[in-house]
Enzyme design. Structure first.
Site, short mmCIF file in Angstrom:
data_model
loop_
_atom_site.label_atom_id
_atom_site.label_comp_id
_atom_site.label_asym_id
_atom_site.label_seq_id
_atom_site.Cartn_x
_atom_site.Cartn_y
_atom_site.Cartn_z
N ARG A 21 0.83 -1.20 0.00
CA ARG A 21 0.00 0.00 0.00
C ARG A 21 0.87 1.26 0.00
O ARG A 21 0.47 2.30 -0.53
CB ARG A 21 -0.92 0.02 1.22
CG ARG A 21 -2.00 -1.07 1.18
CD ARG A 21 -3.09 -0.83 2.21
NE ARG A 21 -2.61 -0.88 3.58
CZ ARG A 21 -2.55 -1.97 4.33
NH1 ARG A 21 -2.93 -3.14 3.81
NH2 ARG A 21 -2.13 -1.92 5.58
N SER A 38 -1.87 -15.93 6.07
CA SER A 38 -2.92 -15.01 6.51
C SER A 38 -4.19 -15.73 6.95
O SER A 38 -5.28 -15.46 6.45
CB SER A 38 -3.25 -14.02 5.38
OG SER A 38 -4.06 -12.96 5.84
N CYS A 42 -6.65 -17.48 15.83
CA CYS A 42 -7.54 -17.33 16.98
C CYS A 42 -8.89 -18.01 16.75
O CYS A 42 -9.64 -18.23 17.72
CB CYS A 42 -7.74 -15.85 17.30
SG CYS A 42 -6.20 -14.99 17.71
N THR A 270 16.45 -5.30 14.21
CA THR A 270 17.31 -6.17 15.00
C THR A 270 18.68 -5.53 15.12
O THR A 270 18.88 -4.37 14.73
CB THR A 270 17.42 -7.54 14.32
OG1 THR A 270 18.19 -7.39 13.10
CG2 THR A 270 16.05 -8.12 13.99
N ILE A 275 17.69 -5.90 8.93
CA ILE A 275 16.79 -7.00 9.29
C ILE A 275 15.85 -6.53 10.40
O ILE A 275 16.27 -5.96 11.40
CB ILE A 275 17.58 -8.24 9.76
CG1 ILE A 275 18.56 -8.69 8.66
CG2 ILE A 275 16.63 -9.38 10.11
CD1 ILE A 275 19.44 -9.86 9.05
N TYR A 276 14.56 -6.81 10.21
CA TYR A 276 13.53 -6.45 11.17
C TYR A 276 12.89 -7.73 11.71
O TYR A 276 12.96 -8.80 11.09
CB TYR A 276 12.45 -5.59 10.51
CG TYR A 276 12.95 -4.26 10.00
CD1 TYR A 276 12.68 -3.08 10.70
CD2 TYR A 276 13.69 -4.17 8.82
CE1 TYR A 276 13.13 -1.85 10.24
CE2 TYR A 276 14.16 -2.95 8.35
CZ TYR A 276 13.87 -1.80 9.07
OH TYR A 276 14.33 -0.58 8.62
N ASP A 280 5.29 -12.80 17.34
CA ASP A 280 5.60 -13.62 18.51
C ASP A 280 7.08 -13.90 18.69
O ASP A 280 7.50 -14.30 19.78
CB ASP A 280 4.87 -14.96 18.40
CG ASP A 280 3.36 -14.81 18.47
OD1 ASP A 280 2.89 -13.68 18.67
OD2 ASP A 280 2.66 -15.83 18.32
N TYR A 423 -23.64 6.98 28.01
CA TYR A 423 -24.60 6.48 28.99
C TYR A 423 -26.02 6.51 28.45
O TYR A 423 -26.47 7.51 27.89
CB TYR A 423 -24.55 7.30 30.28
CG TYR A 423 -25.79 7.13 31.12
CD1 TYR A 423 -26.09 5.89 31.68
CD2 TYR A 423 -26.69 8.17 31.32
CE1 TYR A 423 -27.25 5.70 32.42
CE2 TYR A 423 -27.86 7.99 32.07
CZ TYR A 423 -28.13 6.75 32.62
OH TYR A 423 -29.27 6.57 33.34
N LYS A 431 -23.06 6.79 36.58
CA LYS A 431 -21.66 6.61 36.98
C LYS A 431 -21.22 5.28 36.40
O LYS A 431 -21.52 4.22 36.96
CB LYS A 431 -21.53 6.60 38.50
CG LYS A 431 -21.86 7.92 39.19
CD LYS A 431 -21.72 7.76 40.70
CE LYS A 431 -22.11 9.04 41.42
NZ LYS A 431 -22.04 8.87 42.91
#
Length: 544
Positions: A21, A38, A42, A270, A275-276, A280, A423, A431
């Protein structure tokens, strides 16, 4: 400019998409050793249980679509085996065994993590499997189709989600958790509500249960608990934690943290600026302490992907750290948390204070509300928010998200009282429960209240329960006398002014009112934070 990305799930695919992009001319190669890119890790437990019926719904962006939309050279079944930093190449092995070198100008390591292997005796049985990838899920579904009994080892996010979904398939499910409570992202007393819910769902939870190994008797597989039972199982789902896939980085001489994760700076570079690393596999900044943290969650991985892409494209960007905000469904309950737990604060040696409240999700007079259980941790020095936890059936995620946003914007616990939140009676109270947390903290920080806690009641104190007799008949704290709040002023003579007084009610509100009455009449008074409900939760975790 050519960027090679190793790993095609959250961080890797996100980096590739953002890079395209930003730069239509860049050459982007995405190397993934598995069959899919991709996909929704989860969602795996929910397809296992049939909640998500269509397997293809987990494939967020199938390879052909990703290639067409983003003009990325996607290569699944391609395993990177080595990095030559001098030549700026990665060595790749295809699924057919052939090998080649791929050059790069920038390299992104999004190699993720893998389930821990405890190396227990008998763990090579094919009925024992993690739930980490789509092939893992497919294997477990095949096992579950002919299974009656399942053992889930580990009571974290994946373990609890899988247990619930296996139970939903009609299996008898036992969860083995080595510590004294499930879900380590919250504290033991908050997790007690989840343990009760799991029992309601028909799931057998064994706490303080250390798995010793597995044995086979004929066709029957047994999971052996050290010093205890041997549980028969038709399938065993292992979910005892993860470790980073950082071997590529280690072998290339990149700096690793003590945890084994790849060390990165604020731009996620890094020790080699070409290098990146993201997701995880990376250790990032801990914004609460300024130290380092590794939090394997999808949200941080996706945000890190954006930072890496920005940095490669030359846009100013930095990753400010991972707070660990999380949420999980357990039966009818939702449990959510952000920041540090009390257990983690104790390990870090950070002084803190805490409060408990048990508000309704919406105005008490509007039908359909449900009780929540909230815990807030903060600095006694300046009110900085250290963490929050919430359990309930409605409104839990909203409140934790508000507190997480306040934390990240530098708001204090006292500031929560001043937040202007939406609310209307069906959604909240005038509250809001978050406002109420801030008001309680304001009372503490200004000396209007001095709470005590269920696990450490002062030994010399006299306990007073200010609920109505009909309430105390359903259960009360041993040793507490009953003086209903409406009669307290007339019965002050029954109390010993030379001793401190701990007052308790159901959730803490009437206890605070009683504390203010007693304090202004010369007593040394303390409110039991969270009242009888929190006392029950705390002592539920201490039963053998």
């Amino acid at each position: 400019m050519k960027t090679v990305i190793v790993g095609g799930v959250a961080a890797g695919a996100g980096t590739a998409a953002r890079l395209r992009r930003l730069d239509e001319t860049m050459e982007i190669v995405l190397l993934e050793r598995g069959e899919h890119i991709s996909y929704a890790n989860c969602g795996l437990p929910y397809h296992l249980g049939g909640v998500i019926p269509d397997r293809d719904d987990l494939l967020i962006m199938p390879e052909p679509k990703f290639r067409a939309w983003f003009n990325v050279d996607v290569r699944t079944g391609n395993t990177v085996t080595a990095i030559d930093r001098g030549a700026k190449t990665v060595h790749v092995r295809r699924a057919d065994g052939t090998e080649y070198d791929e050059p790069y100008d920038r390299l992104v390591l999004a190699t993720g993590a893998r389930p821990l292997d405890l190396g227990l005796p008998g763990s090579d049985d094919p009925r024992i499997c993690p739930l980490w990838t789509i092939p893992d899920m497919d294997r477990l579904i095949a096992l579950a189709a002919h299974a009656r009994r399942a053992v889930v080892v580990g009571g974290g996010f994946i373990g609890l989600e899988a247990a619930e979904n296996l139970r939903g398939r009609g299996l008898d499910v036992t969860v083995l958790q080595h510590s004294d409570h499930v879900l380590p992202s919250i504290d033991a007393e908050m997790a007690s509500y989840l343990a009760a819910e799991l029992a309601e769902e028909g799931i057998d939870v064994r706490l303080n249960a250390e798995l010793a190994g597995f044995r086979r008797e004929g066709e029957t597989l047994y999971a052996e608990i050290r010093g205890g039972d041997a549980l028969p199982a038709d399938l065993v789902l292992m979910s005892v934690g993860v470790r980073p896939n950082s071997e590529l980085a280690r072998d290339a001489g990149l700096t690793l943290a003590k945890s084994g994760h790849i060390a990165v700076n604020a731009q996620l570079q890094t020790s080699d600026p070409s290098i990146y690393a993201a997701g995880d596999v990376a250790e990032v900044r801990d914004p609460l302490t300024g130290g380092r943290a590794a939090i394997p969650l999808a949200g941080p991985a996706n945000r890190q992907a954006r930072v890496v892409a920005n940095a490669i494209a030359g846009l100013p960007s930095e990753y400010r750290g991972s707070w660990g905000t999380s949420v999980i469904k357990v039966g009818r309950l939702t449990a959510a948390a952000t920041g540090y737990t009390e257990a983690r604060l104790l390990r870090a040696g950070l002084p803190y204070r805490k409060i408990y409240t048990h508000p309704a999700s919406n105005a008490s007079y509007y039908p359909g509300g449900a009780q929540m259980h909230l815990k807030l941790l903060f600095s006694p020095e300046d009110g900085r928010i250290y963490g929050a936890q919430a359990v309930g059936t409605k409104g839990v995620d909203k409140r934790i998200d508000v507190i997480a946003s306040a934390m990240q914007s530098g708001r204090t616990a006292m500031d929560l009282a001043e937040l202007e939140l939406a609310y209307a009676p069906p959604f909240s109270s005038a509250k809001d429960p978050v406002n109420f947390l801030g008001m309680v903290v304001q009372n503490i920080q200004t000396g209007k209240s001095d709470p005590v806690y269920a696990e450490a009641l002062p030994a010399d104190a006299q306990g007073v329960d200010v609920r109505e007799p009909a309430e105390t008949a359903r259960g009360s704290i041993p040793g507490f006398i009953n003086i209903p709040l409406g009669t307290l002023r007339q019965r002050l003579h029954e109390l010993d002014r030379s001793r401190p007084v701990v007052v308790s009610c159901q959730v803490g509100l009437r206890g605070y009112l009683a504390e203010r009455i007693l304090t202004q009449h010369g007593f040394r008074a303390h409110n039991l934070s969270g009242g009888y409900l929190t006392w029950k939760a705390v002592h539920a975790t201490q039963r053998p």
